[in-house]
Design an enzyme around this catalytic site. Structure first.
Site, PDB file in Angstrom:
ATOM      1  CG  HIS A 371      29.854 -20.652  23.358  1.00 32.60           C
ATOM      2  ND1 HIS A 371      29.801 -19.840  24.462  1.00 32.60           N
ATOM      3  CD2 HIS A 371      30.719 -20.044  22.501  1.00 32.60           C
ATOM      4  CE1 HIS A 371      30.581 -18.793  24.286  1.00 32.60           C
ATOM      5  NE2 HIS A 371      31.163 -18.898  23.095  1.00 32.60           N
ATOM      6  CG  ASP A 375      28.691 -16.322  28.605  1.00 29.20           C
ATOM      7  OD1 ASP A 375      28.030 -16.786  27.648  1.00 29.20           O
ATOM      8  OD2 ASP A 375      28.221 -15.542  29.451  1.00 29.20           O
TER       9      ASP A 375
END
Length: 400
Positions: A371, A375
């Site tokens: 992450h 995204d």
């Protein structure tokens, strides 16, 4: 005497574990004949004899750690050791005859079969091979090992003394292989370093199954390899990676490295554990080329003949737990990559199509990603692009 040294094992690999001695002191050896196998972080490597002669002293035991360049044994350059057999042929012929057979058979065993023999203690000369030309396979050895207790049971039954001991609980300690140690270390590092998150979707496999059923015979006849599902998924992943380049990128310090190529790592089961060879430049391969590459990897993984260079690099990984029956999982990233796609088993489930509940062959997809770089929107978009391509394989042909 000629020294036998640990060969160069690959970039950044400085040591290995001695997995097995393939020759005993006093055995005749040929030049370049394997005399030992080493376990590295990724594959098994055979150490060949530098000369023809007789196996001499061995300086390490199975399980010892050896460094690159270390002398592990010596070979006596005794060409005469092989020559004496012709001269005393008339008298000595009966005695040597049985001995060379097992030695020759043992030398011909593949690394995976030798490992199974070592782990099970089965005498390979007593097992009937079911492979090509009567060669032993790993399954032959495992089956023979499973049959051993049954054969020993009648002999053990009459003995009353062992009965009390049999009721006790037992434990067995087995040293972790170097491959397993490395896998454990790398997976834990991935968890500690990456901000991992997993996103799920499902895919209707109806069209891909129909295409495979329709063309599998023609495909195999033309290309000499079976048409599986991985060819479709690798092709679909390549297109999705092109559209979402961050999924194909990696983090190096405070920089992001984007790749204009797709080197797809595919998880393959091997006797010593999971290995991950790489399909280089998958973006340039056809489905047939992908299937041929994967088929070759699978065969050589079982034989233990994958090369070190074939498992280096990789920009994205696909792991198919469905072949083992997995319904859903959260795969772990293979550093320094930033994402891994998990495929799962196909099963009929009720779904709604055009307002009607129908049964379709469905598969869950799981994308685990870092992450820090990817995204949630990009992860979902990647999975949707993959799903669309698999549900309508024509997209793969017209590049949509």
């Amino acid at each position: 005497m000629t020294d036998v040294k640990v060969p160069v094992l690959g970039e950044s690999i400085t040591e290995a574990t001695l997995g097995e001695w393939l020759k005993k002191p006093g055995d005749a050896v040929k030049a370049d004949e394997p005399i030992a196998s080493l376990e590295t972080d990724k594959v098994s490597v055979e150490v060949p004899s530098p000369v023809a002669g007789v196996m001499g002293e061995q300086f390490f035991k199975v399980g010892d750690t050896v460094e690159v360049g270390a002398v592990i044994a010596v070979v006596g350059e005794g060409g005469a050791a092989a020559a004496p057999s012709p001269s005393p042929a008339p008298a000595a012929a009966p005695a040597p005859a049985p001995a060379p057979a097992p030695a020759t058979d043992a030398a011909a065993l593949s690394p995976s079969v030798r490992r199974a023999v070592l782990e099970t203690g089965v005498d390979p000369s007593t097992v009937q091979g079911t492979g090509r030309d009567g060669r032993l396979t790993k399954d032959d050895v495992v089956a023979a090992a499973a049959a051993k207790p049954a054969a020993a049971a009648p002999a053990a039954a009459p003995a009353p003394a062992p009965a009390p001991a049999a009721s006790g609980r037992k434990e067995e300690r087995v040293r972790m292989t170097r491959l397993r140690q490395t896998v454990a270390k790398r997976l834990k590092e991935a968890q500690n370093t990456a901000a991992m998150l997993t996103t799920f979707n499902d895919v209707d496999m109806t069209e891909v199954i129909a295409a495979r059923t329709k063309y599998k015979d023609l495909f195999e006849k033309k290309h000499g390899v079976r048409l599986g599902f991985m060819g479709f998924f690798v092709k679909a992943a390549v297109q999705a990676l092109r559209d979402i380049p961050s999924v194909n990128a990696s983090i190096d310090g405070d920089e992001i490295v984007y790749h204009d190529y797709a080197d797809i790592s595919v998880a393959v089961s091997a006797p010593q554990g999971l290995v991950v060879p790489v399909i280089r430049d998958a973006q340039d391969l056809s489905v047939a080329g992908i299937e041929k590459t994967i088929g070759d990897f699978g065969k050589r993984a079982k034989d233990g003949t994958l090369k070190m260079d074939e498992m280096k690099g990789g920009t994205f990984t696909i792991s198919n737990g469905g072949v083992f029956g997995s319904l859903m999982s959260t795969p772990i990233i293979n550093p320094p990559q930033s994402a891994v796609l998990g495929l799962h088993r196909i099963e009929d489930r009720p779904v709604v199509r055009d307002g009607q509940v129908v049964v379709r062959p469905m598969m869950y997809l799981a994308l685990s990603y870092d992450h820090r770089l990817i995204d949630g929107r990009e992860a979902v978009t990647f999975l949707v692009a993959l799903k669309n391509a698999i549900e309508d394989p024509t997209r793969l042909l017209i590049d949509l």
